[in-house]
Design a protein around this motif. Structure first.
Motif, mmCIF file in Angstrom:
data_model
loop_
_atom_site.group_PDB
_atom_site.id
_atom_site.type_symbol
_atom_site.label_atom_id
_atom_site.label_comp_id
_atom_site.label_asym_id
_atom_site.label_seq_id
_atom_site.Cartn_x
_atom_site.Cartn_y
_atom_site.Cartn_z
ATOM 1 N N ILE A 145 0.845 -1.191 0.000
ATOM 2 C CA ILE A 145 0.000 0.000 0.000
ATOM 3 C C ILE A 145 0.880 1.240 0.000
ATOM 4 C CG2 ILE A 145 -2.041 -1.023 1.068
ATOM 5 C CD1 ILE A 145 -1.101 0.127 3.730
ATOM 6 N N GLN A 146 2.117 1.096 0.493
ATOM 7 C CA GLN A 146 3.045 2.222 0.503
ATOM 8 C C GLN A 146 3.709 2.454 -0.846
ATOM 9 O OE1 GLN A 146 4.164 1.256 4.964
ATOM 10 N NE2 GLN A 146 5.322 3.025 4.277
ATOM 11 N N SER A 147 3.255 1.733 -1.861
ATOM 12 C CA SER A 147 3.563 2.125 -3.231
ATOM 13 C C SER A 147 2.725 3.336 -3.636
ATOM 14 C CB SER A 147 3.276 0.965 -4.192
ATOM 15 O OG SER A 147 4.139 -0.132 -3.949
ATOM 16 N N PHE A 148 1.727 3.679 -2.799
ATOM 17 C CA PHE A 148 0.819 4.797 -3.084
ATOM 18 C C PHE A 148 0.753 5.817 -1.959
ATOM 19 C CE2 PHE A 148 -0.757 1.124 -5.423
ATOM 20 C CZ PHE A 148 -0.941 1.639 -6.692
ATOM 21 N N VAL A 149 0.755 5.334 -0.724
ATOM 22 C CA VAL A 149 0.544 6.221 0.424
ATOM 23 C C VAL A 149 1.672 6.026 1.426
ATOM 24 C CG1 VAL A 149 -1.969 6.197 0.155
ATOM 25 C CG2 VAL A 149 -0.873 4.487 1.643
#
Length: 255
Positions: A145-149
């Motif tokens: 998800i930390q590819s985005f946030v």
């Protein structure tokens, strides 16, 4: 017929957690699995679990930050086992420290996380690229998800930067290799309970609670929750899918 029959699949970081779960899942679908991990004992245990369940697997130690070792490993596997047609870039670490701590620690975290999580993906992919191109292979990168946030508590700028990089690398490679029939995709796990984050979970129960409260499915993920997406992306079920990321985050990014 099993979905991954006649494939040889290399999985990095296969000594525990998500990598081990994917190795077992791929073997159930007929792939011959090669478990790679800097932890040789963990990789060997994964191979044994695969063999004990009726699959075919072997293991080798590999430090993905060592580019020469990655090249040598690709040659060793090609000579001794056969052409690799599936690569899962799963090896990674997480350091949950911000930018305002002790300078030496901040720099060390950045260098280690980027070296393993991003440069390691490049090193392994580049080493196996000849085989993957020759066999119209499939590459599955493990993003986040930390590819985005960015997750604020605890902070992790190095990890966030590395996983943004993995997604960018996935898209760039998909565009470059698409005409050769090589498909490149990623999976974006949410909060998955693995040995990698065991210490963080133990020391920050409030952070875990807040994360789960933000997740529509209302629970943390398990390594097995990543297996289905990995099989999908590695198999012909996703024959027209490339340059994409499949989110397996319990709905976290929908909120």
């Amino acid at each position: 017929m099993p979905l991954l029959a006649n494939h040889i699949a290399v999985i990095t970081g296969a000594g525990s957690g998500i990598g081990r779960a994917i190795a077992l899942g791929f073997a159930r679908e007929g792939a011959r699995v090669i478990a790679l991990d800097v932890n040789a004992d963990g990789a060997a245990e994964t191979a044994k679990l695969v063999s004990d369940s009726g699959g075919t697997a072997c293991s080798f130690p590999l430090d993905v930050t060592d580019r020469a070792a990655c090249v040598a490993m690709a040659k060793r596997i090609a000579d001794a086992i056969g052409p690799v047609s599936i690569l899962v870039n799963n090896a990674g670490i997480a350091r949950r420290n911000g930018m305002t701590g002790a300078a030496d620690a901040v720099v060390k975290d950045w260098e280690d996380v980027i070296a393993i999580n991003l440069t390691g993906v490049f090193n392994v992919t580049h080493a196996f690229l000849g085989s993957l191109r020759a066999n119209k292979g499939r590459i599955v990168n493990i993003g986040s998800i930390q590819s985005f946030v960015h997750i604020r508590q605890p902070s992790s700028p190095a990890y966030t930067a590395s996983k943004h990089g993995v997604l960018g690398f996935t898209k760039a490679l998909a565009v470059e290799l698409g005409k050769e029939g090589v498909r490149v995709n990623a999976i974006g796990p949410g909060f998955i309970e693995t040995p990698l984050n065991a210490a963080t979970r133990a020391s920050n129960p409030d952070g875990v609670r807040l994360f789960i409260e933000h997740t529509p499915l209302g629970r943390a993920g398990q390594p097995e929750d990543i297996v289905g997406p990995a099989i999908f992306l590695a198999s012909d079920l996703s024959a027209y899918v490339t340059g994409s990321i499949v989110m397996a985050d319990g709905g976290y990014r929908a909120v």
